[in-house]
Design a protein around this motif. Sequence first.
Motif, PDB file in Angstrom:
ATOM      1  N   LEU A   8       0.992  -1.274   0.119  1.00  0.00           N
ATOM      2  CA  LEU A   8      -0.213   0.050  -0.004  1.00  0.00           C
ATOM      3  C   LEU A   8       0.844   1.049  -0.133  1.00  0.00           C
ATOM      4  O   LEU A   8       0.608   2.213  -0.636  1.00  0.00           O
ATOM      5  N   THR A 102      -6.203  -2.757  -2.854  1.00  0.00           N
ATOM      6  CA  THR A 102      -5.283  -2.928  -1.732  1.00  0.00           C
ATOM      7  C   THR A 102      -6.104  -2.750  -0.518  1.00  0.00           C
ATOM      8  O   THR A 102      -5.937  -3.331   0.616  1.00  0.00           O
ATOM      9  N   GLU A 103      -6.430  -1.357  -0.552  1.00  0.00           N
ATOM     10  CA  GLU A 103      -6.961  -0.734   0.682  1.00  0.00           C
ATOM     11  C   GLU A 103      -8.095  -1.617   1.006  1.00  0.00           C
ATOM     12  O   GLU A 103      -8.438  -1.905   2.431  1.00  0.00           O
TER      13      GLU A 103
END
Length: 141
Positions: A8, A102-103
């Motif tokens: 991230l 990804t978050e």
Amino acid sequence: MSGLEQMLRLQKWTLDEKRRQATDLEALIDRLRGDVRRLDEEVANEVEAARNDLELQRVLPDYKRMMAERRERIEKSIADLSAELDKLRDQIMESFAELKKTEQTIANRAQRQRVAQRRREQNRADEVGLQLHRRKKDTTL
């Protein structure tokens, strides 16, 4: 720091870097467009000055041709940079999408961990309640 958190951070850094590059390209394109405007104004001023001067009228066609070539080179540069900027914007959109994935993955993982933790805590509380019930039942017999 977990692998996802490192990824991230890298994705955020990459996205920020691409955004900076896009901003720099936009500024360069704007500067080149300003150069074209100034070039056009300069040619217009020279044409106006040549109206009253015979010597300037003789060199004016060569001057205009030279400035037209210069303008053409600048416009080609603008077109090339605009194409590069379009590609960079596509890359920014892709990077942003990957960042959001990804978050979301990190958020989903954290949610699953919270649910599992609550489940373990509930199981412990249920076990304590059962033990208390058994003790109370044993003392009443």
